[in-house]
Design an enzyme around this catalytic site. Structure first.
Site, PDB file in Angstrom:
ATOM      1  N   GLU A  51      -5.439  11.536   4.225  1.00 37.79           N
ATOM      2  CA  GLU A  51      -6.271  10.661   3.565  1.00 37.79           C
ATOM      3  C   GLU A  51      -6.711   9.609   4.543  1.00 37.79           C
ATOM      4  O   GLU A  51      -5.781   8.785   5.139  1.00 37.79           O
ATOM      5  CB  GLU A  51      -5.621  10.143   2.273  1.00 37.79           C
ATOM      6  CG  GLU A  51      -6.194   8.645   1.540  1.00 37.79           C
ATOM      7  CD  GLU A  51      -5.233   8.071   0.804  1.00 37.79           C
ATOM      8  OE1 GLU A  51      -5.565   6.778   0.430  1.00 37.79           O
ATOM      9  OE2 GLU A  51      -4.436   8.490   0.201  1.00 37.79           O
ATOM     10  N   THR A  80      -8.574   5.068  -1.254  1.00 35.08           N
ATOM     11  CA  THR A  80      -9.125   3.696  -1.608  1.00 35.08           C
ATOM     12  C   THR A  80     -10.739   3.670  -1.957  1.00 35.08           C
ATOM     13  O   THR A  80     -11.371   2.815  -1.740  1.00 35.08           O
ATOM     14  CB  THR A  80      -8.684   2.684  -0.584  1.00 35.08           C
ATOM     15  OG1 THR A  80      -7.502   2.666   0.074  1.00 35.08           O
ATOM     16  CG2 THR A  80      -8.621   1.122  -0.926  1.00 35.08           C
ATOM     17  N   LYS A 140      -2.255   9.872  -9.159  1.00 35.67           N
ATOM     18  CA  LYS A 140      -1.480   9.117  -8.246  1.00 35.67           C
ATOM     19  C   LYS A 140      -0.709   8.084  -8.805  1.00 35.67           C
ATOM     20  O   LYS A 140      -1.144   7.133  -9.561  1.00 35.67           O
ATOM     21  CB  LYS A 140      -2.312   8.569  -7.199  1.00 35.67           C
ATOM     22  CG  LYS A 140      -1.647   7.709  -6.073  1.00 35.67           C
ATOM     23  CD  LYS A 140      -2.536   6.919  -5.096  1.00 35.67           C
ATOM     24  CE  LYS A 140      -3.100   5.801  -5.320  1.00 35.67           C
ATOM     25  NZ  LYS A 140      -3.903   5.184  -4.167  1.00 35.67           N
TER      26      LYS A 140
END
Length: 238
Positions: A51, A80, A140
Site C-alpha cells: 500500500e 490513506t 480494515k
C-alpha cells in the site's frame, strides 16, 4: 447472518496475493523515492500486497511509475484515501485497490464506481456494517491494537461474513493471534517496514519480512497440522 452487498468489486488480484501471504505492507514515508526498492524487497521476501500511502510526498508519481512495470503477483494499492478525488487519482496512477482510514461512504461508492476493491477503515460494529453495506470488499479494523485479537474475535461473532483486516500496531509476535481470531489478513506498517523507506537497510527489511511470514506459517502448521507442502501430519491430503 450479514447480508452481502451486490456492488463490491471483484478482488481477484488482491485475494490471490493475500492467499499467498496474508499481509498488506503499509509504505508511508517523508519521500516516495525508495518505495519501489522497498516493494521489490518485500515481494522477493514473500509479501505480495503493498500500500503506497497518499500522505507520502510524491506518491502518485511513484505509484504511476511503479505500476507501469509492476512485477507479476504483486497487488499494488493506495492507502490513506480520504476523498473521491483522491480515489480517482490513485486508480488513474495505477492502484488496483484502495484503503481508507475512515468509514467514508462516498469514497467506498467511488471505488465501486471505479471497479476496484476497497478496504475502508472502521472500528465499531456500526462502522463495520456501514462500510460493508456501502460496498466494501474487506474492512480494515483500525486501530487494531486498541482492542487486540479479543476485540476482533468479539466483533466477528455478530458479523461473521465481513472479511476483516486488522491494522495498526500489530507486531510479528501478535500476528498469529489476530489470524487465529479470524482476520482475513493484516495491515502492517512500521513493525514490518521499519526505516527501509527512509534509507534503512533493505537486507534488514528482507529479514523482517521473512521472519514475519515464517511466524505466521509456523503458527498455521501448529493450528492446522499441515506441513509447508500441504500434507497433514496425520497423512491425509489437502
Amino acid at each position: 447472518m450479514t447480508a452481502p452487498h451486490p456492488t463490491a468489486a471483484a478482488p481477484d488480484g488482491l485475494r490471490a496475493a493475500l492467499a499467498a501471504a496474508p499481509v498488506i505492507a503499509i509504505l508511508r514515508a517523508t519521500s516516495a523515492t525508495r518505495l519501489a526498492e522497498v516493494t521489490d524487497t518485500l515481494l522477493a521476501s514473500g509479501v505480495r500486497a503493498a500500500e503506497f500511502t497518499l500522505t507520502t510526498p510524491g506518491v502518485l508519481d511513484a505509484l504511476r511509475e511503479y505500476a507501469a512495470d509492476a512485477p507479476p503477483g504483486l497487488a499494488l494499492g493506495a492507502g490513506t484515501v480520504t476523498t473521491p478525488a483522491e480515489a480517482q487519482a490513485a486508480v488513474e496512477a495505477g492502484a488496483t485497490y484502495l484503503i481508507t482510514p475512515t468509514t467514508s461512504v462516498e469514497v467506498i461508492k467511488e471505488a465501486v464506481r471505479l471497479g476496484v476493491p476497497v478496504l475502508p477503515g472502521a472500528y465499531t460494529p456500526t462502522e463495520i456494517l456501514t462500510a460493508w453495506r456501502a460496498g466494501a470488499t474487506m474492512v480494515k479494523l483500525f486501530p487494531a491494537a486498541t482492542g487486540g485479537p479479543e476485540y476482533l474475535r468479539a466483533v466477528r461473532a455478530p458479523l461473521p461474513d465481513v472479511p476483516l483486516v486488522p491494522t495498526g500496531g500489530i507486531g510479528a509476535a501478535d500476528a498469529p493471534a489476530y489470524l487465529a481470531a479470524g482476520a482475513t489478513a493484516l495491515g502492517i506498517g512500521s513493525p514490518l517496514v521499519g526505516d527501509a523507506c527512509e534509507g534503512g537497510s533493505l537486507a534488514a527489511l528482507a529479514d523482517r519480512a521473512a521472519a514475519f511470514l515464517e511466524g505466521i506459517r509456523q503458527d498455521g502448521i501448529r493450528r492446522n497440522g499441515t506441513r509447508q507442502d500441504g500434507i497433514r501430519r496425520d497423512g491425509a491430503g489437502r
